[in-house]
Design a protein around this motif. Structure first.
Motif, PDB file in Angstrom:
ATOM      1  N   ASN A   5     -10.449  -5.899  -4.837  1.00  0.00           N
ATOM      2  CA  ASN A   5     -10.991  -4.539  -4.851  1.00  0.00           C
ATOM      3  C   ASN A   5      -9.996  -3.525  -4.301  1.00  0.00           C
ATOM      4  OD1 ASN A   5     -13.743  -4.081  -5.925  1.00  0.00           O
ATOM      5  ND2 ASN A   5     -14.181  -5.863  -4.649  1.00  0.00           N
ATOM      6  N   LEU A   6      -9.286  -3.884  -3.260  1.00  0.00           N
ATOM      7  CA  LEU A   6      -8.280  -2.977  -2.723  1.00  0.00           C
ATOM      8  C   LEU A   6      -7.161  -2.729  -3.738  1.00  0.00           C
ATOM      9  CD1 LEU A   6      -8.012  -4.256   0.965  1.00  0.00           C
ATOM     10  CD2 LEU A   6      -8.950  -2.044   0.199  1.00  0.00           C
ATOM     11  N   SER A   7      -6.888  -3.704  -4.576  1.00  0.00           N
ATOM     12  CA  SER A   7      -5.837  -3.581  -5.586  1.00  0.00           C
ATOM     13  C   SER A   7      -6.337  -3.014  -6.908  1.00  0.00           C
ATOM     14  CB  SER A   7      -5.197  -4.948  -5.836  1.00  0.00           C
ATOM     15  OG  SER A   7      -4.613  -5.432  -4.650  1.00  0.00           O
ATOM     16  N   ASN A   8      -7.657  -3.013  -7.101  1.00  0.00           N
ATOM     17  CA  ASN A   8      -8.276  -2.559  -8.354  1.00  0.00           C
ATOM     18  C   ASN A   8      -9.035  -1.240  -8.179  1.00  0.00           C
ATOM     19  OD1 ASN A   8      -7.456  -4.633 -10.001  1.00  0.00           O
ATOM     20  ND2 ASN A   8      -9.337  -5.810  -9.846  1.00  0.00           N
ATOM     21  N   ASN A   9      -8.607  -0.412  -7.260  1.00  0.00           N
ATOM     22  CA  ASN A   9      -9.247   0.889  -7.053  1.00  0.00           C
ATOM     23  C   ASN A   9     -10.739   0.748  -6.727  1.00  0.00           C
ATOM     24  OD1 ASN A   9      -9.072   3.709  -6.849  1.00  0.00           O
ATOM     25  ND2 ASN A   9      -9.713   3.983  -8.974  1.00  0.00           N
ATOM     26  N   GLY A  10     -11.097  -0.327  -6.005  1.00  0.00           N
ATOM     27  CA  GLY A  10     -12.482  -0.515  -5.580  1.00  0.00           C
ATOM     28  C   GLY A  10     -13.446  -0.827  -6.714  1.00  0.00           C
TER      29      GLY A  10
END
Length: 192
Positions: free
Chosen positions: A140-145
């Motif tokens: 999620n931190l890498s996928n814009n949440g």
């Protein structure tokens, strides 16, 4: 041999269990088999940060069996609290069925690993839980949440649900994640 082959082929169904987060750079959602594989590699990579010394081979075996019940029960977002006991009962029935395909001794060993993970009392199970809870956060931190926004999960929910088990099994990982979660607050990565 045939019982073991039947078990191996049954495991292929885990590839069809869709989770709520997308792999990096892909539009599709990840499946539970991919998740388990990634946790096994996380265990190897992060074992030196475990809260207590752990048998990494046992952790790997545990994370590889921990979601087998989802073949029958499906995956549920960790933030959904209603119906938790019923879902866990379906998972237990699923692992009993799937591990029941194996010869008795091997099936019992796999079921014991699954139960150890569920109980989260040993150092290995605590470390495995820390990995299990941290991977969706990292995605999620890498996928814009992505899944937090899609499912309206706020920062406080992420911290409350994941902080304690990650801190218990891999405190250094929680320190790392907690700082990044705090940094993500003003970026709009969370639901309201």
């Amino acid at each position: 041999m045939q019982a073991t082959i039947d078990f191996i082929l049954e495991l292929d169904k885990l590839k069809g269990v869709t989770r709520k987060v997308r792999p990096l750079g892909l539009e599709r959602y990840e499946n539970s088999a991919e998740h388990s594989w990634q946790l096994a590699l996380m265990a190897i990579s992060l074992v030196r940060f475990a809260e207590s010394p752990v048998d990494v081979n046992r952790v790997i075996r545990m994370v590889l069996v921990h979601d087998i019940g989802e073949i029958d029960a499906g995956d549920t977002l960790v933030y959904v609290q209603d119906g938790w006991e019923e879902r866990k009962a379906r998972e237990l029935a699923g692992v009993q069925r799937v591990f029941g395909l194996l010869p008795a001794g091997v099936g019992a060993e796999c079921l014991a690993l699954w139960q150890e993970f569920e109980d989260a009392e040993t150092a290995e199970a605590k470390f495995a839980h820390a990995l299990d809870r941290s991977m969706p956060i990292l995605l999620n931190l890498s996928n814009n949440g992505q899944s937090w926004r899609e499912n309206n999960i706020n920062h406080a929910q992420v911290v409350k649900r994941n902080g304690p088990p990650i801190k218990a099994g891999c405190p250094a990982l929680w320190v790392y994640l907690e700082a990044r979660l705090e940094d993500a607050k003003p970026l709009g990565l969370f639901g309201s």
